[in-house]
Design a protein around this motif. Structure first.
Motif, PDB file in Angstrom:
ATOM      1  N   LEU A 129     165.051  48.950  79.275  1.00  0.00           N
ATOM      2  CA  LEU A 129     164.585  49.896  80.271  1.00  0.00           C
ATOM      3  C   LEU A 129     165.393  51.187  80.202  1.00  0.00           C
ATOM      4  CD1 LEU A 129     164.320  47.405  83.284  1.00  0.00           C
ATOM      5  CD2 LEU A 129     162.635  47.881  81.491  1.00  0.00           C
ATOM      6  N   ALA A 130     164.761  52.283  80.609  1.00  0.00           N
ATOM      7  CA  ALA A 130     165.432  53.580  80.701  1.00  0.00           C
ATOM      8  C   ALA A 130     165.197  54.111  82.109  1.00  0.00           C
ATOM      9  CB  ALA A 130     164.888  54.555  79.659  1.00  0.00           C
ATOM     10  N   TRP A 131     166.254  54.168  82.899  1.00  0.00           N
ATOM     11  CA  TRP A 131     166.130  54.538  84.303  1.00  0.00           C
ATOM     12  C   TRP A 131     166.240  56.038  84.500  1.00  0.00           C
ATOM     13  CZ3 TRP A 131     164.800  50.983  87.906  1.00  0.00           C
ATOM     14  CH2 TRP A 131     164.879  49.639  87.520  1.00  0.00           C
ATOM     15  N   VAL A 132     165.320  56.584  85.271  1.00  0.00           N
ATOM     16  CA  VAL A 132     165.414  57.990  85.682  1.00  0.00           C
ATOM     17  C   VAL A 132     166.329  58.033  86.899  1.00  0.00           C
ATOM     18  CG1 VAL A 132     164.165  59.995  86.531  1.00  0.00           C
ATOM     19  CG2 VAL A 132     163.112  58.512  84.809  1.00  0.00           C
ATOM     20  N   ALA A 133     167.453  58.736  86.758  1.00  0.00           N
ATOM     21  CA  ALA A 133     168.459  58.769  87.824  1.00  0.00           C
ATOM     22  C   ALA A 133     168.846  60.207  88.125  1.00  0.00           C
ATOM     23  CB  ALA A 133     169.699  57.975  87.400  1.00  0.00           C
ATOM     24  N   LYS A 134     169.202  60.447  89.372  1.00  0.00           N
ATOM     25  CA  LYS A 134     169.579  61.804  89.748  1.00  0.00           C
ATOM     26  C   LYS A 134     170.796  62.253  88.949  1.00  0.00           C
ATOM     27  CE  LYS A 134     171.960  60.108  93.898  1.00  0.00           C
ATOM     28  NZ  LYS A 134     172.002  60.190  95.376  1.00  0.00           N
ATOM     29  N   GLU A 194     173.378  63.814  89.580  1.00  0.00           N
ATOM     30  CA  GLU A 194     174.700  63.667  90.174  1.00  0.00           C
ATOM     31  C   GLU A 194     175.410  62.394  89.705  1.00  0.00           C
ATOM     32  OE1 GLU A 194     172.298  66.304  92.829  1.00  0.00           O
ATOM     33  OE2 GLU A 194     171.972  64.449  91.704  1.00  0.00           O
ATOM     34  N   LEU A 195     174.640  61.337  89.444  1.00  0.00           N
ATOM     35  CA  LEU A 195     175.246  60.082  88.989  1.00  0.00           C
ATOM     36  C   LEU A 195     175.912  60.233  87.622  1.00  0.00           C
ATOM     37  CD1 LEU A 195     172.674  57.320  90.020  1.00  0.00           C
ATOM     38  CD2 LEU A 195     174.923  57.768  91.011  1.00  0.00           C
ATOM     39  N   PHE A 234     183.194  56.677  86.383  1.00  0.00           N
ATOM     40  CA  PHE A 234     182.823  55.271  86.299  1.00  0.00           C
ATOM     41  C   PHE A 234     181.309  55.107  86.230  1.00  0.00           C
ATOM     42  CE2 PHE A 234     181.915  51.042  88.173  1.00  0.00           C
ATOM     43  CZ  PHE A 234     182.523  50.270  87.208  1.00  0.00           C
ATOM     44  N   PHE A 235     180.590  55.578  87.241  1.00  0.00           N
ATOM     45  CA  PHE A 235     179.133  55.503  87.198  1.00  0.00           C
ATOM     46  C   PHE A 235     178.587  56.290  86.012  1.00  0.00           C
ATOM     47  CE2 PHE A 235     179.680  54.437  91.700  1.00  0.00           C
ATOM     48  CZ  PHE A 235     178.830  53.358  91.811  1.00  0.00           C
ATOM     49  N   SER A 236     179.179  57.455  85.754  1.00  0.00           N
ATOM     50  CA  SER A 236     178.695  58.291  84.665  1.00  0.00           C
ATOM     51  C   SER A 236     178.811  57.579  83.328  1.00  0.00           C
ATOM     52  CB  SER A 236     179.470  59.612  84.628  1.00  0.00           C
ATOM     53  OG  SER A 236     180.838  59.396  84.347  1.00  0.00           O
ATOM     54  N   ILE A 260     168.073  58.453  81.973  1.00  0.00           N
ATOM     55  CA  ILE A 260     167.462  59.785  81.959  1.00  0.00           C
ATOM     56  C   ILE A 260     167.880  60.567  83.202  1.00  0.00           C
ATOM     57  CG2 ILE A 260     165.294  61.063  81.907  1.00  0.00           C
ATOM     58  CD1 ILE A 260     164.015  58.569  80.639  1.00  0.00           C
ATOM     59  N   PRO A 261     168.618  61.668  83.034  1.00  0.00           N
ATOM     60  CA  PRO A 261     169.036  62.452  84.205  1.00  0.00           C
ATOM     61  C   PRO A 261     167.873  63.265  84.775  1.00  0.00           C
ATOM     62  CG  PRO A 261     169.801  63.503  82.196  1.00  0.00           C
ATOM     63  CD  PRO A 261     169.166  62.207  81.780  1.00  0.00           C
ATOM     64  N   LEU A 262     167.823  63.294  86.099  1.00  0.00           N
ATOM     65  CA  LEU A 262     166.789  64.062  86.796  1.00  0.00           C
ATOM     66  C   LEU A 262     167.470  65.116  87.650  1.00  0.00           C
ATOM     67  CD1 LEU A 262     163.895  64.597  87.810  1.00  0.00           C
ATOM     68  CD2 LEU A 262     164.287  62.832  89.552  1.00  0.00           C
ATOM     69  N   GLU A 263     167.206  66.364  87.355  1.00  0.00           N
ATOM     70  CA  GLU A 263     167.746  67.471  88.140  1.00  0.00           C
ATOM     71  C   GLU A 263     166.671  67.911  89.119  1.00  0.00           C
ATOM     72  OE1 GLU A 263     169.904  71.838  87.510  1.00  0.00           O
ATOM     73  OE2 GLU A 263     169.311  70.615  85.779  1.00  0.00           O
ATOM     74  N   ARG A 264     166.885  67.622  90.374  1.00  0.00           N
ATOM     75  CA  ARG A 264     165.885  67.911  91.395  1.00  0.00           C
ATOM     76  C   ARG A 264     165.737  69.418  91.623  1.00  0.00           C
ATOM     77  NH1 ARG A 264     167.771  63.382  95.881  1.00  0.00           N
ATOM     78  NH2 ARG A 264     167.207  61.543  94.683  1.00  0.00           N
TER      79      ARG A 264
END
Length: 230
Positions: free
Chosen positions: A85-90, A92-93, A98-100, A109-113
């Motif tokens: 799976l490839a998660w679309v995440a905000k 900021e994460l 650690f999370f990064s 996949i980074p999502l820039e709102r």
């Protein structure tokens, strides 16, 4: 009871962080996507959460559209399918220590709102992951909602699916916040229901397919929630 729920929450939070650390440590040594799967199973097992699956993951699906209530949601989906799976995440994460590392290692996949300039990068990243055999996973509400009423789906999922002509499978998770909620600082063991609905083919000429998909997901949620209450 509140004290017990807080203790369970603290324990579950520690397990989740340990599971993420396990993913980071395993990633260089095991084939994809086993680090993510082992981490998900580690978390589920140690916090005593089981998953009852209704329906089956579509082998032709290229995108999962999932309602979002809890930090457990990703682990539930990861552990219920063998696909990568490839998660679309905000975005900021991707900047939090650690999370990064966890999200960058597995190339989420980074999502820039609110950024139109980031749209091209988002589509490119989604296409690359799909071409690599992965399923793009997105929480179209944009944030968690514990009320049982799904927030209005944001247009990002439709935009990606329309542009790339994706087969989209909706997945409905039933009240996962009952088993882990950062907002309420509560946690409990139990059985989570994950309902895999019939896939749809994205159609850019159909302006309302995502809206109709949300309606079908909400009706499914309400139906299974009522069964649980009764």
């Amino acid at each position: 009871m509140k004290i017990l729920a807080r203790i369970n929450w603290a324990y579950s939070t520690l397990v989740i962080f340990t599971g993420l650390l396990l993913k980071i440590l395993l990633y260089p040594f095991v084939p994809r996507p086993y680090a993510s799967k082992i981490s998900a199973w580690f978390i589920r097992t140690l916090i005593f959460v089981h998953v009852r699956e209704i329906g089956t993951p579509d082998p032709e699906a290229q995108m999962y559209v999932i309602n979002h209530q809890s930090e457990l949601d990703i682990g539930v989906i990861e552990s219920s399918t063998k696909r990568e799976l490839a998660w679309v995440a905000k975005k900021e994460l991707f900047e939090i220590p650690f999370f990064s590392l966890a999200v960058r290692l597995s190339r989420e996949i980074p999502l820039e709102r609110e950024s139109k300039s980031a749209l091209v990068a988002l589509l490119k990243a989604a296409k690359e992951r799909i071409d690599d055999g992965r399923i793009v996973c997105i929480f179209p509400e944009g944030t968690r909602s514990e009320s049982g009423r799904m927030r209005r789906f944001k247009p990002g999922a439709k935009l990606i699916a329309d542009k790339l002509g994706l087969t989209v499978q909706p997945v409905v998770l039933i009240h996962t916040a009952r088993f882990f909620s950062t907002k309420r600082m509560t946690a409990a063991p139990g059985v989570i229901t994950a309902v895999y609905l019939e896939s749809v083919q994205a159609d850019k000429n159909d302006k309302k397919w995502l809206e109709q998909l949300q309606q079908r997901m909400q009706e499914t949620y309400d139906r299974y929630e009522q069964r649980k209450e009764s």
